[in-house]
Each structure stands twice: as structure tokens, then as C-alpha cells.
Design a protein around this motif. Structure first.
Motif, PDB file in Angstrom:
ATOM      1  N   ASN A 132     -18.207 -10.524   7.094  1.00 17.99           N
ATOM      2  CA  ASN A 132     -17.103 -10.420   7.237  1.00 17.99           C
ATOM      3  C   ASN A 132     -16.549  -9.491   7.891  1.00 17.99           C
ATOM      4  OD1 ASN A 132     -14.610  -9.988   4.583  1.00 17.99           O
ATOM      5  ND2 ASN A 132     -14.527 -10.608   6.109  1.00 17.99           N
ATOM      6  N   VAL A 133     -15.733 -10.196   8.786  1.00 24.05           N
ATOM      7  CA  VAL A 133     -14.995  -9.016   9.874  1.00 24.05           C
ATOM      8  C   VAL A 133     -13.857  -8.949   9.003  1.00 24.05           C
ATOM      9  CG1 VAL A 133     -14.182  -9.047  12.101  1.00 24.05           C
ATOM     10  CG2 VAL A 133     -15.818  -9.907  11.994  1.00 24.05           C
ATOM     11  N   GLU A 134     -13.209  -8.036   9.013  1.00 21.82           N
ATOM     12  CA  GLU A 134     -11.588  -7.541   8.586  1.00 21.82           C
ATOM     13  C   GLU A 134     -11.130  -6.965   9.805  1.00 21.82           C
ATOM     14  OE1 GLU A 134     -11.076  -4.626   5.213  1.00 21.82           O
ATOM     15  OE2 GLU A 134      -9.375  -4.492   5.718  1.00 21.82           O
ATOM     16  N   ILE A 135      -9.704  -7.022  10.348  1.00 18.62           N
ATOM     17  CA  ILE A 135      -9.077  -7.250  11.027  1.00 18.62           C
ATOM     18  C   ILE A 135      -7.992  -5.949  10.549  1.00 18.62           C
ATOM     19  CG2 ILE A 135      -7.454  -7.665  12.811  1.00 18.62           C
ATOM     20  CD1 ILE A 135      -8.771  -9.865  13.647  1.00 18.62           C
ATOM     21  N   LYS A 136      -8.213  -4.979  11.061  1.00 22.35           N
ATOM     22  CA  LYS A 136      -7.255  -3.845  10.809  1.00 22.35           C
ATOM     23  C   LYS A 136      -6.528  -3.424  11.441  1.00 22.35           C
ATOM     24  CE  LYS A 136      -9.273  -1.688   7.113  1.00 22.35           C
ATOM     25  NZ  LYS A 136      -8.638  -1.786   5.859  1.00 22.35           N
ATOM     26  N   SER A 137      -5.318  -4.356  10.859  1.00 21.40           N
ATOM     27  CA  SER A 137      -3.960  -4.264  11.515  1.00 21.40           C
ATOM     28  C   SER A 137      -2.942  -4.318  10.956  1.00 21.40           C
ATOM     29  CB  SER A 137      -3.451  -5.583  12.563  1.00 21.40           C
ATOM     30  OG  SER A 137      -2.519  -5.757  13.070  1.00 21.40           O
ATOM     31  N   ILE A 138      -1.695  -3.315  11.623  1.00 16.95           N
ATOM     32  CA  ILE A 138      -0.208  -2.748  10.163  1.00 16.95           C
ATOM     33  C   ILE A 138       0.708  -3.266  11.297  1.00 16.95           C
ATOM     34  CG2 ILE A 138      -1.603  -1.838   8.688  1.00 16.95           C
ATOM     35  CD1 ILE A 138      -0.624   0.760  10.622  1.00 16.95           C
ATOM     36  N   THR A 139       0.880  -4.158  12.015  1.00 20.73           N
ATOM     37  CA  THR A 139       1.683  -4.080  13.658  1.00 20.73           C
ATOM     38  C   THR A 139       2.127  -5.426  13.699  1.00 20.73           C
ATOM     39  OG1 THR A 139       0.474  -4.040  15.210  1.00 20.73           O
ATOM     40  CG2 THR A 139       1.789  -2.037  14.174  1.00 20.73           C
ATOM     41  N   GLU A 140       3.564  -6.189  14.078  1.00 21.28           N
ATOM     42  CA  GLU A 140       3.998  -7.436  13.953  1.00 21.28           C
ATOM     43  C   GLU A 140       2.714  -7.889  15.326  1.00 21.28           C
ATOM     44  OE1 GLU A 140       7.748  -8.961  13.953  1.00 21.28           O
ATOM     45  OE2 GLU A 140       8.240  -7.605  11.793  1.00 21.28           O
ATOM     46  N   ASP A 141       2.907  -6.656  16.100  1.00 19.22           N
ATOM     47  CA  ASP A 141       2.758  -6.396  17.483  1.00 19.22           C
ATOM     48  C   ASP A 141       2.004  -6.505  17.820  1.00 19.22           C
ATOM     49  OD1 ASP A 141       5.607  -7.340  17.954  1.00 19.22           O
ATOM     50  OD2 ASP A 141       5.472  -5.609  19.550  1.00 19.22           O
ATOM     51  N   THR A 142       0.883  -7.115  18.542  1.00 18.68           N
ATOM     52  CA  THR A 142      -0.876  -6.908  18.875  1.00 18.68           C
ATOM     53  C   THR A 142      -1.271  -6.461  19.929  1.00 18.68           C
ATOM     54  OG1 THR A 142      -2.975  -8.311  19.100  1.00 18.68           O
ATOM     55  CG2 THR A 142      -1.373  -9.448  20.060  1.00 18.68           C
ATOM     56  N   ASP A 143      -2.286  -5.713  19.317  1.00 17.51           N
ATOM     57  CA  ASP A 143      -2.446  -4.974  21.000  1.00 17.51           C
ATOM     58  C   ASP A 143      -4.180  -5.684  21.186  1.00 17.51           C
ATOM     59  OD1 ASP A 143      -4.804  -4.941  19.015  1.00 17.51           O
ATOM     60  OD2 ASP A 143      -5.249  -3.184  18.475  1.00 17.51           O
ATOM     61  N   GLY A 144      -4.448  -7.075  20.388  1.00 17.67           N
ATOM     62  CA  GLY A 144      -5.066  -8.063  21.682  1.00 17.67           C
ATOM     63  C   GLY A 144      -6.174  -8.327  20.679  1.00 17.67           C
ATOM     64  N   VAL A 145      -6.350  -7.632  19.304  1.00 21.37           N
ATOM     65  CA  VAL A 145      -7.948  -7.025  18.631  1.00 21.37           C
ATOM     66  C   VAL A 145      -8.157  -9.142  18.634  1.00 21.37           C
ATOM     67  CG1 VAL A 145      -6.575  -6.796  16.660  1.00 21.37           C
ATOM     68  CG2 VAL A 145      -9.005  -6.145  16.603  1.00 21.37           C
ATOM     69  N   GLU A 146      -7.149  -9.604  18.124  1.00 20.43           N
ATOM     70  CA  GLU A 146      -7.905 -10.610  17.444  1.00 20.43           C
ATOM     71  C   GLU A 146      -8.276 -11.821  18.897  1.00 20.43           C
ATOM     72  OE1 GLU A 146      -4.708 -10.228  17.591  1.00 20.43           O
ATOM     73  OE2 GLU A 146      -4.139  -9.471  15.734  1.00 20.43           O
ATOM     74  N   GLN A 147      -7.882 -11.668  20.106  1.00 19.94           N
ATOM     75  CA  GLN A 147      -9.016 -12.503  21.023  1.00 19.94           C
ATOM     76  C   GLN A 147      -9.770 -11.870  20.805  1.00 19.94           C
ATOM     77  OE1 GLN A 147      -6.993 -15.031  23.250  1.00 19.94           O
ATOM     78  NE2 GLN A 147      -9.271 -14.956  23.998  1.00 19.94           N
ATOM     79  N   VAL A 148     -10.107 -10.255  21.138  1.00 22.08           N
ATOM     80  CA  VAL A 148     -11.088 -10.200  21.725  1.00 22.08           C
ATOM     81  C   VAL A 148     -12.332  -9.889  20.170  1.00 22.08           C
ATOM     82  CG1 VAL A 148     -12.254  -7.352  22.362  1.00 22.08           C
ATOM     83  CG2 VAL A 148      -9.993  -7.802  23.218  1.00 22.08           C
ATOM     84  N   THR A 149     -11.631 -10.650  18.867  1.00 18.54           N
ATOM     85  CA  THR A 149     -13.078 -10.320  17.870  1.00 18.54           C
ATOM     86  C   THR A 149     -13.349 -12.054  18.474  1.00 18.54           C
ATOM     87  OG1 THR A 149     -11.090  -9.169  16.632  1.00 18.54           O
ATOM     88  CG2 THR A 149     -12.882 -10.935  15.350  1.00 18.54           C
ATOM     89  N   ALA A 150     -12.069 -13.171  18.378  1.00 19.06           N
ATOM     90  CA  ALA A 150     -12.585 -14.682  18.560  1.00 19.06           C
ATOM     91  C   ALA A 150     -13.872 -14.285  20.129  1.00 19.06           C
ATOM     92  CB  ALA A 150     -11.353 -15.422  19.083  1.00 19.06           C
ATOM     93  N   ASP A 151     -13.534 -13.678  20.961  1.00 17.68           N
ATOM     94  CA  ASP A 151     -14.405 -13.870  22.171  1.00 17.68           C
ATOM     95  C   ASP A 151     -15.963 -13.456  21.765  1.00 17.68           C
ATOM     96  OD1 ASP A 151     -12.703 -14.138  24.598  1.00 17.68           O
ATOM     97  OD2 ASP A 151     -11.793 -13.271  25.176  1.00 17.68           O
ATOM     98  N   CYS A 152     -16.195 -11.788  20.765  1.00 18.08           N
ATOM     99  CA  CYS A 152     -17.417 -11.413  20.337  1.00 18.08           C
ATOM    100  C   CYS A 152     -18.179 -12.518  19.747  1.00 18.08           C
ATOM    101  CB  CYS A 152     -16.633 -10.562  19.281  1.00 18.08           C
ATOM    102  SG  CYS A 152     -18.571  -9.374  19.612  1.00 18.08           S
TER     103      CYS A 152
END
Ligand code: G3P
Ligand code: MG
Length: 247
Positions: free
Chosen positions: A115-135
Motif C-alpha cells: 500500500n503506497v500512500e502518496i503524501k500530498s496536501i496541495t491542489e497542485d502536484t509536484d509530479g509524485v503521481e507520475q513517478v509513482t506510476a512509473d515505478c
């Protein structure tokens, strides 16, 4: 394989940040220990470093768990790798490093659900979702990883990048962000704080064909009672205790 098919063998136990009652949270020793204690999976938290590498860390800063200070996203992976993420927990863990998600997948991706929990509290993204998906894609773990977040916008972004990976909506009574986004975002799992669970929620999830993974349950009697209510996944700091309770 649908995510919920993993639960046909019974209630699943996930080590919260690994077996974090016994080893430094979000480190390889904690994940390996969760496996040794009979966990079916682990939960972990991810952030992006300054140079866009995916690291496994709970807080937005390194202060609490390492010998460093500062925001993790202002440090490069090389800088983060200098830090000791073990000694504060115990001398025997001195020298333990903050792992990357790649390193965790290599170590335990073949034997545990993750279970990968993405820590994000902003409306905008730093790209973490794309890097997680790629991994996830690089390691071929699309059917054994579930991505969760308290931030529905992060889940929405992740879903649009890698729709075949299950997502879980994290929430607590006093901690919800843009919950209305989830109304139109199909999700395979609910990840409520354990005090948010009642029979009505369990029934609602059942009708929606969603599983419920709840956190953080370290009390054996509570785990038994949650299972009796129909909760399918228990996220715990003590996989050994919960494994024994649910035996
Ligand atoms: O994913 C369950 C749980 O980890 C959510 O809260 O703060 O422990 O990451 P937290
Ligand atoms: Mg977490």
C-alpha cells in the motif's frame, strides 16, 4: 486480477510503515520484519526528493526519524541517503537509510502486497503521481500495489495515469480534503481511521464492491471485532500481535 480478489483468503494484515513497533518506520528492516511476522502486506508513505526521486518517509521533514533537519523535498536523494534513519529508534538500527520506493519494491515487492500512500496536501502536484506510476509499472507490480492518499486530487491524477492499479481513499473524521471528488472517482478501497467504521459503512462499501482497510489497529480485541463487522484489511504497527489475534 481485481484488488478485492486478494481478500478471498481472509482478513489481510498490513504492516503500518512496516512492523514499525519493532523497527524504524518506513525502512527496509521494518518491511522485512513485517514479512517475517506474517503480514500479508505493508503500508508505506512516499514523497519526491528535490531531484525527483521517490523516497519512503512519513513526515514532510526528516527531523523526526533521522539525524537531519529540513524538508525532504528540498534535499537531493544523495543528501537524503547521507542521513541515518535508524539510530533514533535503536542503536542496533544505526546506519539504516531512507529507502527509495525502487529499493522497497526490489526487497519485498515479490512477497508482499504494498500500500503506497502518496503524501500530498496541495491542489497542485509536484509530479509524485507520475513517478509513482512509473515505478509500479517498471517493477510490474500493478496487481499487488494499492495507492492511497488523503488527497483525492492525487488519487484522481494517479488514476488517470495508471488506471489498472487499485486506489484507496484515506480519511479520518477531522481530516478530509475535497471529499466530493471521490463521489465521481471510482475507487476499489476505503481506508478510514478505525473509529470511523460502523456497520452502515461496511454495508455501503459491500454494495459498492469496495474493501475496507483500516488503520492503525494494534489492539488484538479490536482487530477481532473489526473483522467480525466485515472489515477486510487491518493496517497495524504490530503484525505479529494481529496475526495471532486473527488466527
Ligand atoms: O495509510 C494509513 C495511515 O498510514 C495514514 O496515516 O499518518 O500514518 O500516514 P499516517
Ligand atoms: Mg501512512
Amino acid at each position: 486480477m481485481r484488488w478485492r480478489d486478494h481478500y478471498t483468503k481472509g482478513t489481510l494484515i498490513f504492516g503500518h510503515r512496516g512492523a514499525s513497533a519493532y523497527a524504524p518506520m518506513n525502512t527496509i528492516p521494518a518491511f522485512e520484519l513485517a514479512y517475517q511476522q506474517g503480514a500479508d502486506g505493508i503500508e508505506l508513505d512516499v514523497h519526491l526528493s528535490k531531484d525527483g526521486q521517490l523516497i519512503v518517509l512519513h513526515d514532510f521533514t526528516v527531523d523526526h526519524t533521522t539525524n537531519g533537519t529540513g524538508m525532504a523535498n528540498t534535499m537531493t536523494l544523495a543528501e537524503l541517503k547521507q542521513l541515518d534513519a535508524g539510530y533514533k529508534f535503536g542503536a542496533q538500527f544505526q546506519g539504516t537509510r531512507i529507502p527509495t520506493l525502487d529499493e522497497v519494491f526490489e526487497a519485498v515487492g515479490g512477497k508482499l502486497l504494498i500500500n503506497v500512500e502518496i503524501k500530498s496536501i496541495t491542489e497542485d502536484t509536484d509530479g509524485v503521481e507520475q513517478v509513482t506510476a512509473d515505478c509500479i509499472r517498471r517493477h510490474g507490480l500493478m496487481s499487488t500495489v494499492i495507492v492511497s492518499s488523503f488527497n483525492p486530487l492525487a488519487l484522481q491524477r494517479f488514476r488517470s495515469i495508471l488506471p489498472q492499479v487499485a486506489i484507496g481513499y484515506l480519511y479520518a473524521p477531522d481530516y478530509t480534503f475535497y471529499p466530493e471528488v471521490m463521489d465521481t472517482l471510482p475507487h476499489e478501497a476505503l481506508h478510514p481511521y478505525h473509529e470511523s467504521i460502523d456497520l452502515a459503512l461496511v454495508e455501503k462499501a459491500r454494495q459498492a464492491e469496495q474493501v475496507i482497510n483500516t488503520w492503525t489497529v494494534n489492539d488484538p480485541a479490536q482487530a477481532v471485532s473489526l473483522r467480525a463487522m466485515g472489515v477486510q484489511g487491518i493496517i497495524t504497527d504490530k503484525p505479529d500481535v494481529i496475526r495471532q489475534a486473527l488466527a
